[in-house]
Write a protein that holds these residues in place. Structure first.
Motif, PDB file in Angstrom:
ATOM      1  N   LEU A  38       0.627  -0.963  -0.487  1.00  0.00           N
ATOM      2  CA  LEU A  38       0.172   0.024  -0.304  1.00  0.00           C
ATOM      3  C   LEU A  38       0.822   1.458   0.095  1.00  0.00           C
ATOM      4  O   LEU A  38       0.315   2.047  -0.617  1.00  0.00           O
ATOM      5  CB  LEU A  38      -1.068   0.127   0.976  1.00  0.00           C
ATOM      6  CG  LEU A  38      -1.793  -0.872   0.697  1.00  0.00           C
ATOM      7  CD1 LEU A  38      -2.619  -0.749   2.156  1.00  0.00           C
ATOM      8  CD2 LEU A  38      -2.749  -1.060  -0.132  1.00  0.00           C
ATOM      9  N   LYS A  77       3.234   0.331  -3.580  1.00  0.00           N
ATOM     10  CA  LYS A  77       2.521   0.395  -4.753  1.00  0.00           C
ATOM     11  C   LYS A  77       2.964  -1.010  -5.664  1.00  0.00           C
ATOM     12  O   LYS A  77       3.137  -0.477  -7.202  1.00  0.00           O
ATOM     13  CB  LYS A  77       1.915   1.675  -5.472  1.00  0.00           C
ATOM     14  CG  LYS A  77       0.922   2.126  -5.499  1.00  0.00           C
ATOM     15  CD  LYS A  77      -0.405   1.370  -5.488  1.00  0.00           C
ATOM     16  CE  LYS A  77      -1.464   1.976  -3.609  1.00  0.00           C
ATOM     17  NZ  LYS A  77      -2.038   3.250  -4.331  1.00  0.00           N
ATOM     18  N   LEU A  92     -11.602 -13.719  -2.429  1.00  0.00           N
ATOM     19  CA  LEU A  92     -11.115 -12.388  -3.000  1.00  0.00           C
ATOM     20  C   LEU A  92     -10.472 -12.575  -4.048  1.00  0.00           C
ATOM     21  O   LEU A  92     -11.048 -11.703  -5.102  1.00  0.00           O
ATOM     22  CB  LEU A  92     -10.981 -11.717  -1.604  1.00  0.00           C
ATOM     23  CG  LEU A  92     -11.139 -10.087  -2.211  1.00  0.00           C
ATOM     24  CD1 LEU A  92     -11.776  -9.079  -2.312  1.00  0.00           C
ATOM     25  CD2 LEU A  92     -10.042  -8.947  -1.045  1.00  0.00           C
ATOM     26  N   GLN A  99      -9.557 -14.445  -6.286  1.00  0.00           N
ATOM     27  CA  GLN A  99      -9.790 -14.857  -6.895  1.00  0.00           C
ATOM     28  C   GLN A  99     -10.945 -14.775  -8.188  1.00  0.00           C
ATOM     29  O   GLN A  99     -10.718 -14.929  -9.478  1.00  0.00           O
ATOM     30  CB  GLN A  99     -10.563 -16.218  -6.591  1.00  0.00           C
ATOM     31  CG  GLN A  99      -9.885 -17.636  -6.949  1.00  0.00           C
ATOM     32  CD  GLN A  99     -10.267 -18.793  -6.615  1.00  0.00           C
ATOM     33  OE1 GLN A  99     -11.197 -19.268  -5.849  1.00  0.00           O
ATOM     34  NE2 GLN A  99      -9.738 -19.642  -5.983  1.00  0.00           N
ATOM     35  N   GLY A 100     -11.393 -13.744  -7.390  1.00  0.00           N
ATOM     36  CA  GLY A 100     -13.022 -12.943  -8.180  1.00  0.00           C
ATOM     37  C   GLY A 100     -12.174 -11.516  -8.518  1.00  0.00           C
ATOM     38  O   GLY A 100     -13.385 -11.056  -9.677  1.00  0.00           O
ATOM     39  N   ILE A 101     -11.245 -11.240  -8.234  1.00  0.00           N
ATOM     40  CA  ILE A 101     -10.633 -10.194  -9.605  1.00  0.00           C
ATOM     41  C   ILE A 101     -10.146 -10.322 -10.392  1.00  0.00           C
ATOM     42  O   ILE A 101      -8.280 -11.276 -10.148  1.00  0.00           O
ATOM     43  CB  ILE A 101     -10.316  -8.923  -8.142  1.00  0.00           C
ATOM     44  CG1 ILE A 101     -11.294  -8.684  -7.114  1.00  0.00           C
ATOM     45  CG2 ILE A 101      -9.547  -7.773  -8.770  1.00  0.00           C
ATOM     46  CD1 ILE A 101     -10.713  -8.148  -6.241  1.00  0.00           C
ATOM     47  N   GLU A 102      -9.478 -10.064 -11.781  1.00  0.00           N
ATOM     48  CA  GLU A 102      -8.815 -10.371 -12.631  1.00  0.00           C
ATOM     49  C   GLU A 102      -7.907  -9.622 -12.252  1.00  0.00           C
ATOM     50  O   GLU A 102      -6.772  -9.525 -13.302  1.00  0.00           O
ATOM     51  CB  GLU A 102      -9.828 -10.005 -13.870  1.00  0.00           C
ATOM     52  CG  GLU A 102     -10.003 -11.560 -14.685  1.00  0.00           C
ATOM     53  CD  GLU A 102     -11.921 -11.205 -13.939  1.00  0.00           C
ATOM     54  OE1 GLU A 102     -12.518 -10.260 -13.819  1.00  0.00           O
ATOM     55  OE2 GLU A 102     -12.469 -12.425 -13.776  1.00  0.00           O
ATOM     56  N   ARG A 152      -5.077  -4.296  -8.892  1.00  0.00           N
ATOM     57  CA  ARG A 152      -6.870  -4.201  -7.865  1.00  0.00           C
ATOM     58  C   ARG A 152      -6.870  -5.202  -7.249  1.00  0.00           C
ATOM     59  O   ARG A 152      -6.638  -4.958  -6.065  1.00  0.00           O
ATOM     60  CB  ARG A 152      -7.890  -4.278  -8.332  1.00  0.00           C
ATOM     61  CG  ARG A 152      -8.712  -3.819  -8.110  1.00  0.00           C
ATOM     62  CD  ARG A 152     -10.536  -4.053  -8.555  1.00  0.00           C
ATOM     63  NE  ARG A 152     -10.854  -2.481  -9.496  1.00  0.00           N
ATOM     64  CZ  ARG A 152     -12.079  -2.618 -10.098  1.00  0.00           C
ATOM     65  NH1 ARG A 152     -12.495  -3.867 -10.375  1.00  0.00           N
ATOM     66  NH2 ARG A 152     -12.864  -2.003 -10.983  1.00  0.00           N
ATOM     67  N   ARG A 188      -3.762  -4.194  -4.358  1.00  0.00           N
ATOM     68  CA  ARG A 188      -4.718  -3.349  -3.123  1.00  0.00           C
ATOM     69  C   ARG A 188      -5.736  -4.280  -2.456  1.00  0.00           C
ATOM     70  O   ARG A 188      -5.572  -4.130  -1.218  1.00  0.00           O
ATOM     71  CB  ARG A 188      -5.793  -2.533  -4.341  1.00  0.00           C
ATOM     72  CG  ARG A 188      -5.158  -1.274  -4.422  1.00  0.00           C
ATOM     73  CD  ARG A 188      -5.407  -0.119  -4.905  1.00  0.00           C
ATOM     74  NE  ARG A 188      -5.835  -0.547  -6.146  1.00  0.00           N
ATOM     75  CZ  ARG A 188      -6.554  -0.067  -6.832  1.00  0.00           C
ATOM     76  NH1 ARG A 188      -8.133   0.136  -5.837  1.00  0.00           N
ATOM     77  NH2 ARG A 188      -7.449  -0.013  -7.785  1.00  0.00           N
ATOM     78  N   PHE A 189      -6.591  -4.270  -3.467  1.00  0.00           N
ATOM     79  CA  PHE A 189      -8.040  -5.206  -2.624  1.00  0.00           C
ATOM     80  C   PHE A 189      -7.079  -6.334  -0.854  1.00  0.00           C
ATOM     81  O   PHE A 189      -7.459  -6.559   0.112  1.00  0.00           O
ATOM     82  CB  PHE A 189      -9.158  -5.630  -2.852  1.00  0.00           C
ATOM     83  CG  PHE A 189      -9.974  -4.631  -3.572  1.00  0.00           C
ATOM     84  CD1 PHE A 189      -9.403  -3.426  -3.685  1.00  0.00           C
ATOM     85  CD2 PHE A 189     -11.815  -5.085  -4.159  1.00  0.00           C
ATOM     86  CE1 PHE A 189      -9.975  -3.068  -4.424  1.00  0.00           C
ATOM     87  CE2 PHE A 189     -11.868  -4.263  -4.888  1.00  0.00           C
ATOM     88  CZ  PHE A 189     -11.740  -3.151  -4.734  1.00  0.00           C
ATOM     89  N   VAL A 201      -5.832  -4.681   1.960  1.00  0.00           N
ATOM     90  CA  VAL A 201      -6.426  -3.826   2.480  1.00  0.00           C
ATOM     91  C   VAL A 201      -6.919  -5.074   3.605  1.00  0.00           C
ATOM     92  O   VAL A 201      -7.126  -4.834   5.225  1.00  0.00           O
ATOM     93  CB  VAL A 201      -7.051  -3.202   1.783  1.00  0.00           C
ATOM     94  CG1 VAL A 201      -8.065  -2.948   2.682  1.00  0.00           C
ATOM     95  CG2 VAL A 201      -6.529  -2.212   1.128  1.00  0.00           C
ATOM     96  N   TYR A 202      -7.384  -5.982   2.739  1.00  0.00           N
ATOM     97  CA  TYR A 202      -7.947  -6.611   3.777  1.00  0.00           C
ATOM     98  C   TYR A 202      -6.614  -8.090   3.968  1.00  0.00           C
ATOM     99  O   TYR A 202      -7.354  -8.064   5.767  1.00  0.00           O
ATOM    100  CB  TYR A 202      -8.648  -8.794   2.478  1.00  0.00           C
ATOM    101  CG  TYR A 202      -9.809  -9.281   3.337  1.00  0.00           C
ATOM    102  CD1 TYR A 202     -10.593  -8.957   4.104  1.00  0.00           C
ATOM    103  CD2 TYR A 202      -9.312 -10.465   3.699  1.00  0.00           C
ATOM    104  CE1 TYR A 202     -11.393  -9.506   4.668  1.00  0.00           C
ATOM    105  CE2 TYR A 202     -10.199 -11.339   4.344  1.00  0.00           C
ATOM    106  CZ  TYR A 202     -11.615 -10.773   4.357  1.00  0.00           C
ATOM    107  OH  TYR A 202     -12.388 -11.704   5.152  1.00  0.00           O
TER     108      TYR A 202
END
Lengths: 49, 232, 244
Positions: free
Chosen positions: B68, B71, B131, B133-136, B140, B143-144, B147-148
């Motif tokens: 974070l 980057k 989580l 797996q759901g983001i290509e 991003r 980043r997610f 954060v998690y």
């Protein structure tokens, strides 16, 4: 006091699962590595054509 | 991919040797505990895997913060690697803990603070992987993920405290108080030595595995980029 | 901060929400107002949450024996499970609406601090949750002949819901941007919300059983601590969730 034979059984179960899970993880690392290498090779062949 | 560094090969060899030595020390050098005898030997692997799980947990949180802040996607690779290793080792720690608990406490599971927190941590890491797996989009996703891990890393100590509090206020549900007495044992000096040796070994194993896993992550990233170039 | 400066009457029709004119609090209130106004018109979110909450209570009635003697010990658990489940429904919906109608992009383009968006959405979610609780409590009291209107319990509901929506709004913001969104939110949220649920259930139980305050105080402290920590963290990291 836990009986010796029972205690040994649980000890074997404990070490068995620990080593088993660890071995599975190492195998998965190795398989993933190989698959990626193969993918990379295919891609390089495609590129050189 | 760059060839495997010499140091990594050295570490891998060292890990294998140390692991074999630890097994030898556990089975040949460490004394047999009077009351629990053989099953007490599970303790060494239990505490070492839990220790590696903790190291992975801390490394993941630190890598998340580093991502974070900078980057730089390399921290994301470190983070996933640490999460994965932590997941595997905490799983081993929970299972071996259960196997020890059955003969010594008479139950597979107690809602003890450490046990429950470890289980919740596993859940958090599984959620983390779902989580991702759901983001290509890799940026991003990183980043997610960071954060998690940050949210998870902060909630885990609070969870531990709250379960502790729950047990001090509540009387023992299923043998927590008596379990302390039964599960505990006086550590002979040779046992302590064995334990510290096992902890050292597993720390080396952690570093080695992390390095290998990071290399795997870097290779995966490279393949991903090549694919993008190829099919653009 | 809370009161709007009287604007020139001819400038805008009075039905429009106050526009943020600089100032963090104003922006937060504007977003809160937007959500509440939209909900006043459609009432789809609140009605869904409410019907769902009542159904959960109904199911609990059959699933576990809520015998009079046990009620004061089981009630807090039933109450918080119901609130938590209904809460995920609301959180998902409130973020999905923004995402689907492209409102989130519009909000992000607005010249306001992005954390104001977070606080606005969070406060709206908090209001919805408290409204659900406000209807749930009398219904439950009526059905099971137990008085839930105790000031202590209301305080616990406020503190617990605050921690819940602080983390929930943040995670819902991530979940709606993933492929598996509706499924993802409870999976992401429940493991990190364990301290809130545990503390809230224990504190509620303490107040219902009229336990001495020294026994309840640690749980209240835990709730307050959690709220403070996670409000601060969510405020700091929300930028990373919406940044494009």
């Amino acid at each position: 006091m836990i009986a010796y034979d029972i205690s040994i059984q649980y000890m074997i179960a404990g070490y068995g699962t620990a080593l088993g899970v660890l071995a599975l993880y190492l195998v998965s690392l190795l398989l993933r590595w190989r698959r990626l290498k193969r993918d990379l090779q295919t891609l390089e062949e495609l590129q050189s054509k | 991919m760059e060839p495997r560094p010499k140091l990594l090969s050295l570490l891998t060899g060292l890990s294998v040797l140390l692991f074999l030595a630890t097994l030898a020390v556990v089975f040949l050098y460490a004394p047999l505990e009077a009351r629990m005898n053989y099953v007490q030997k599970v303790f060494y692997i239990h505490i070492s895997t839990a220790w590696v799980g903790m190291l992975g947990f801390l490394a993941a949180a630190a890598a998340g913060v580093a991502f974070l802040a900078t980057k730089n996607l390399k921290w994301d690779i470190v983070e996933v690697a640490a999460v994965e290793i932590s997941l595997v080792f905490f799983f081993i720690a929970i299972v071996t803990g259960s196997i020890w608990a059955k003969p010594s406490w008479g139950t597979w599971w107690t809602w003890d603070a450490r046990l429950t927190t470890a289980a919740i941590l596993e859940m958090i890491y599984l959620a983390y992987l779902l989580l991702r797996q759901g983001i290509e989009d890799p940026e991003r996703r990183a980043r997610f993920g960071a954060v998690y891990t940050l949210i998870g890393g902060l909630s885990v100590p609070v969870t531990f405290l709250s379960i502790r509090l729950w047990q001090t206020i509540h009387p023992a549900i299923i043998g927590t108080a008596s379990a302390q007495a039964q599960g505990g044992f006086a550590m002979a000096p040779t046992m302590l030595q064995t334990m510290f040796f096992a902890l050292f070994t597993f720390s080396v194993i952690f570093v080695t595995l992390l390095w290998h896993r990071v290399r795997l992550g870097r290779l995966a990233e490279k393949v991903e980029q090549r694919k993008l170039q190829e099919f653009k | 901060m809370t009161r709007n400066r009287p604007s020139p009457p001819a400038a805008r029709p009075p039905s429009l929400p106050p526009r943020p004119r600089g100032g963090f609090g104003r922006a937060v209130l504007a977003i809160l107002w937007k959500d509440l106004a939209a909900e006043m018109r459609s009432r789809e979110l609140l009605s869904a949450m409410l019907v769902f909450a009542l159904l959960v209570i109904l199911i609990f009635n059959f699933a576990i024996e809520l015998a009079p003697a046990l009620r004061s010990t089981i009630t807090p658990g039933v109450l918080w499970v119901t609130l938590a489940f209904a809460g995920t429904l609301g959180l998902n919906r409130s973020m999905a609406v923004e995402k689907d109608r492209g409102c989130l992009d519009g909000l992000l383009l607005a010249p306001v601090d992005r954390s104001a968006i977070f606080f606005g959405k969070m406060l709206a979610n908090l209001v919805f949750m408290l409204l659900v609780a406000a209807i749930l409590l009398p219904v439950y009291s009526l059905l099971y002949n137990i008085n839930l209107f105790r000031p202590g319990l209301l305080l616990v509901i406020l503190l617990g819901s605050l921690g819940y929506v602080a983390v929930g709004t943040l995670l819902a913001g991530m979940a709606v941007q993933a492929r598996t969104r509706e499924v993802l939110l409870p999976i992401l949220l429940f493991p990190v919300i364990v301290p809130v649920l545990l503390a809230a259930v224990r504190a509620s139980g303490g107040f219902l059983q009229s336990a001495p305050f020294e026994q309840i105080l640690p749980w209240l402290n835990l709730l307050i601590g959690y709220d403070v920590i996670f409000l601060a963290v969510a405020y700091m990291v929300f930028d990373f969730i919406v940044e494009e």
